[in-house]
Design a protein around this motif. Structure first.
Motif, PDB file in Angstrom:
ATOM      1  N   TYR A 146      17.629   8.694  -8.544  1.00  8.83           N
ATOM      2  CA  TYR A 146      17.038   7.738  -7.594  1.00  8.83           C
ATOM      3  C   TYR A 146      15.523   7.910  -7.479  1.00  8.83           C
ATOM      4  N   TRP A 147      15.087   9.138  -7.200  1.00  3.50           N
ATOM      5  CA  TRP A 147      13.659   9.326  -6.950  1.00  3.50           C
ATOM      6  C   TRP A 147      12.823   9.096  -8.201  1.00  3.50           C
ATOM      7  N   GLN A 148      13.399   9.392  -9.366  1.00  4.10           N
ATOM      8  CA  GLN A 148      12.674   9.128 -10.611  1.00  4.10           C
ATOM      9  C   GLN A 148      12.455   7.618 -10.748  1.00  4.10           C
ATOM     10  N   ALA A 149      13.516   6.849 -10.473  1.00  3.41           N
ATOM     11  CA  ALA A 149      13.424   5.391 -10.609  1.00  3.41           C
ATOM     12  C   ALA A 149      12.400   4.823  -9.622  1.00  3.41           C
ATOM     13  N   ILE A 150      12.438   5.313  -8.387  1.00  4.00           N
ATOM     14  CA  ILE A 150      11.524   4.801  -7.350  1.00  4.00           C
ATOM     15  C   ILE A 150      10.069   5.161  -7.678  1.00  4.00           C
TER      16      ILE A 150
ATOM     17  N   VAL B 245       1.088   2.358  -5.594  1.00  2.00           N
ATOM     18  CA  VAL B 245       1.540   2.392  -4.195  1.00  2.00           C
ATOM     19  C   VAL B 245       1.694   3.860  -3.781  1.00  2.00           C
ATOM     20  N   LEU B 246       1.132   4.234  -2.623  1.00  2.00           N
ATOM     21  CA  LEU B 246       1.228   5.626  -2.160  1.00  2.00           C
ATOM     22  C   LEU B 246       2.651   5.951  -1.723  1.00  2.00           C
ATOM     23  N   LEU B 247       3.057   7.184  -1.991  1.00  2.00           N
ATOM     24  CA  LEU B 247       4.396   7.636  -1.582  1.00  2.00           C
ATOM     25  C   LEU B 247       4.271   8.630  -0.418  1.00  2.00           C
ATOM     26  N   ILE B 248       4.896   8.272   0.687  1.00  2.00           N
ATOM     27  CA  ILE B 248       4.962   9.177   1.846  1.00  2.00           C
ATOM     28  C   ILE B 248       6.358   9.786   1.862  1.00  2.00           C
ATOM     29  N   ALA B 249       6.439  11.110   1.738  1.00  2.00           N
ATOM     30  CA  ALA B 249       7.740  11.781   1.862  1.00  2.00           C
ATOM     31  C   ALA B 249       7.894  12.208   3.320  1.00  2.00           C
ATOM     32  N   ASP B 250       8.895  11.674   3.993  1.00  2.00           N
ATOM     33  CA  ASP B 250       9.146  12.068   5.381  1.00  2.00           C
ATOM     34  C   ASP B 250      10.085  13.271   5.358  1.00  2.00           C
ATOM     35  N   GLU B 251       9.469  14.454   5.516  1.00  2.00           N
ATOM     36  CA  GLU B 251      10.206  15.724   5.408  1.00  2.00           C
ATOM     37  C   GLU B 251      10.517  16.288   6.796  1.00  2.00           C
ATOM     38  N   VAL B 252      10.606  15.425   7.795  1.00  2.00           N
ATOM     39  CA  VAL B 252      10.831  15.916   9.159  1.00  2.00           C
ATOM     40  C   VAL B 252      12.140  16.711   9.235  1.00  2.00           C
ATOM     41  N   ILE B 253      13.155  16.284   8.511  1.00  2.00           N
ATOM     42  CA  ILE B 253      14.417  17.041   8.496  1.00  2.00           C
ATOM     43  C   ILE B 253      14.464  18.001   7.305  1.00  2.00           C
ATOM     44  N   THR B 254      13.998  17.541   6.140  1.00  2.00           N
ATOM     45  CA  THR B 254      14.195  18.337   4.915  1.00  2.00           C
ATOM     46  C   THR B 254      13.148  19.425   4.729  1.00  2.00           C
TER      47      THR B 254
ATOM     48  N   GLY C 108       0.787  -1.233   0.000  1.00  2.00           N
ATOM     49  CA  GLY C 108       0.000   0.000   0.000  1.00  2.00           C
ATOM     50  C   GLY C 108       0.814   1.275   0.000  1.00  2.00           C
ATOM     51  N   GLY C 109       2.027   1.245   0.569  1.00  2.00           N
ATOM     52  CA  GLY C 109       2.761   2.502   0.708  1.00  2.00           C
ATOM     53  C   GLY C 109       4.271   2.322   0.684  1.00  2.00           C
ATOM     54  N   PHE C 110       4.931   3.425   0.446  1.00  2.00           N
ATOM     55  CA  PHE C 110       6.405   3.485   0.481  1.00  2.00           C
ATOM     56  C   PHE C 110       6.746   4.766   1.218  1.00  2.00           C
ATOM     57  N   ILE C 111       7.644   4.680   2.193  1.00  2.00           N
ATOM     58  CA  ILE C 111       8.043   5.900   2.912  1.00  2.00           C
ATOM     59  C   ILE C 111       9.544   6.115   2.774  1.00  2.00           C
ATOM     60  N   GLY C 112       9.928   7.366   2.536  1.00  2.00           N
ATOM     61  CA  GLY C 112      11.351   7.681   2.444  1.00  2.00           C
ATOM     62  C   GLY C 112      11.605   9.139   2.763  1.00  2.00           C
ATOM     63  N   GLU C 113      12.784   9.402   3.309  1.00  2.00           N
ATOM     64  CA  GLU C 113      13.213  10.790   3.496  1.00  2.00           C
ATOM     65  C   GLU C 113      13.846  11.244   2.170  1.00  2.00           C
ATOM     66  N   PRO C 114      13.509  12.433   1.703  1.00  2.00           N
ATOM     67  CA  PRO C 114      14.141  12.899   0.454  1.00  2.00           C
ATOM     68  C   PRO C 114      15.668  12.796   0.525  1.00  2.00           C
ATOM     69  N   VAL C 115      16.231  13.157   1.679  1.00  2.00           N
ATOM     70  CA  VAL C 115      17.663  12.965   1.946  1.00  2.00           C
ATOM     71  C   VAL C 115      17.739  12.142   3.234  1.00  2.00           C
ATOM     72  N   LEU C 116      18.445  11.015   3.206  1.00  2.00           N
ATOM     73  CA  LEU C 116      18.586  10.232   4.445  1.00  2.00           C
ATOM     74  C   LEU C 116      19.200  11.121   5.515  1.00  2.00           C
TER      75      LEU C 116
ATOM     76  N   TYR D  17      14.017  17.556  -5.245  1.00  2.00           N
ATOM     77  CA  TYR D  17      14.348  16.347  -6.008  1.00  2.00           C
ATOM     78  C   TYR D  17      13.239  15.899  -6.962  1.00  2.00           C
ATOM     79  N   GLY D  18      12.234  16.760  -7.181  1.00  2.00           N
ATOM     80  CA  GLY D  18      11.171  16.383  -8.116  1.00  2.00           C
ATOM     81  C   GLY D  18      10.344  15.204  -7.630  1.00  2.00           C
ATOM     82  N   ILE D  19      10.098  15.157  -6.316  1.00  2.00           N
ATOM     83  CA  ILE D  19       9.288  14.078  -5.747  1.00  2.00           C
ATOM     84  C   ILE D  19       7.836  14.566  -5.687  1.00  2.00           C
ATOM     85  N   GLU D  20       6.906  13.696  -6.072  1.00  2.00           N
ATOM     86  CA  GLU D  20       5.484  14.064  -6.005  1.00  2.00           C
ATOM     87  C   GLU D  20       4.771  13.141  -5.026  1.00  2.00           C
ATOM     88  N   PRO D  21       4.853  13.459  -3.741  1.00  2.00           N
ATOM     89  CA  PRO D  21       4.310  12.547  -2.723  1.00  2.00           C
ATOM     90  C   PRO D  21       2.789  12.625  -2.631  1.00  2.00           C
TER      91      PRO D  21
END
Ligand SMILES: Cc1ncc(COP(=O)(O)O)c(C=O)c1O
Length: 356
Positions: A132-136, A145-154, A112-120, A168-172
């Motif tokens: 990377y983000w284009q490929a993912i 699959v829904l994309l969750i961008a964890d922007e807690v730091i970024t 159902g979902g994928f979560i990632g920080e734009p920058v680790l 990074y051209g991410i469309e969460p």
């Protein structure tokens, strides 16, 4: 993005995100589409679901985590993860293919979902490799699959853009924010819900009732006031712009002073976040014996000189996250103090007979 659900910490906001993914798929009549994929070395908090999302074994061991609904895929770090001769782009393509294979193995009807920080972040302040983000994102779209961008730091300027996703051209579909929202003066976080998810929730609420989720302190007025005051300053003083300009200077300084040192394997970063990775053997990419505690020693030497720079957990890494108001003069001072610290530890290693 459409609606905002407030919480008190990055961890509880990511719990909310998991519930949103599950609720959304239940309402869409896809009750099996529940697994959430995160990355090794990702950090998403330390509560039950968010701690499971975190891809670090020491947040799981002896605590019955991760939950079976959370599955991990490979870390997007080219320096350590690449095959011989593999370019960043080829490495990113491979990470995308691995994700595709993982989803096929689990069954797309179960993911159902994928979560990632734009920058680790905690995983070593590691910007994504090229492409990377284009490929993912292509793989996530293919499998619905829904994309969750964890922007807690970024979130709020750290990368030099207001959000890492923009950088990074991410469309969460969902975005997690915390820290920079109030500059951490008051605990406030949020799960931001995109229109695609909200539309399903709005239609579904007529059938199943409201999304029953909420904390006593959700949207606390003091947090909201702190956030409004902070965000006024972020905008008025254009702190993302400062992070971009001073950040470019800071990154160049880090490269200039550290890239050629014999114990530095990689200098990396973006905007006002950066890291040095120390290695025993640059040519063969070999780590120091962990018992030497090189990263912790450099961090201590920096602190002795008046600089707070964090020893990160995955190897001998010194991480920097200076305030977004940092000037070029201060960036120079940070780099000079860090250089003193690194050189002093390097001298100690040589004195103790380490071959570097
Ligand atoms: C990217 C990311 N997500 C989530 C969290 C968890 O936030 P909190 O510590 O407020 O629970 C953190 C904390 O460092 C983080 O860096």
């Amino acid at each position: 993005m459409s609606k905002v659900f407030y919480g008190m910490s990055g961890s509880d906001a990511n719990e909310t995100q998991a519930k949103l993914v599950w609720y959304y798929n239940n309402l869409r009549g896809k009750p099996s589409k529940k697994k959430i994929i995160s990355r090794e070395r990702g950090y998403h908090g330390c509560s039950i679901v968010s701690g499971s999302m975190t891809g670090m074994s020491f947040y799981h061991d002896h605590m019955d985590l991760p939950l079976p609904q959370i599955v991990h895929t490979g870390v997007p770090h080219h320096y350590w993860g690449r095959n011989p001769g593999e370019t960043e782009r080829e490495f990113s393509t491979r990470r995308g293919e691995e994700l595709d294979q993982l989803i096929e193995r689990l069954g797309p009807e179960n993911v159902g979902g994928f979560i990632g920080e734009p920058v680790l972040g905690t995983g070593g302040i590691t910007p994504p490799p090229e492409g990377y983000w284009q490929a993912i994102q292509a793989v996530l779209k293919k499998h619905d699959v829904l994309l969750i961008a964890d922007e807690v730091i970024t979130g709020f300027g750290r990368t030099g853009s207001m959000f890492g996703s923009q950088h990074y051209g991410i469309e969460p579909d969902l975005v997690t924010i915390a820290k920079g929202l109030t500059s951490a003066y008051f605990p406030l976080s949020a799960a931001i819900v995109g229109e695609k998810v909200y539309k399903v929730m709005e239609d579904g609420a007529d059938k199943v009732g409201a999304f029953s989720h909420g904390y006593t302190y959700s949207g606390h007025p003091i947090g909201a006031a702190a956030a409004n005051a902070v965000l006024d300053i972020v905008e008025k003083e254009d702190l993302p712009g400062n992070a971009r300009d001073v950040g470019a200077f800071f990154q160049a300084q880090l490269q200039e002073k550290f890239a050629q040192l014999p114990i530095v394997g990689e200098v990396r970063g973006v905007g006002l976040m950066g890291a040095l990775e120390f290695v025993a053997d640059r040519k063969n990419r070999k780590r120091f014996d962990p018992s030497l505690k090189v990263g912790a020693r450099v961090s201590k030497a920096a602190r002795d000189r008046g600089l707070i720079a964090r020893a990160m957990p995955h190897g001998d890494i010194l991480g920097f996250a200076p305030p977004l108001v940092t000037t070029k003069g201060e960036a120079e001072e940070i780099v000079a103090l860090a250089e003193g610290a690194v050189r002093s530890v390097m001298d100690d290693l040589v004195r103790d007979g380490e071959r570097i």
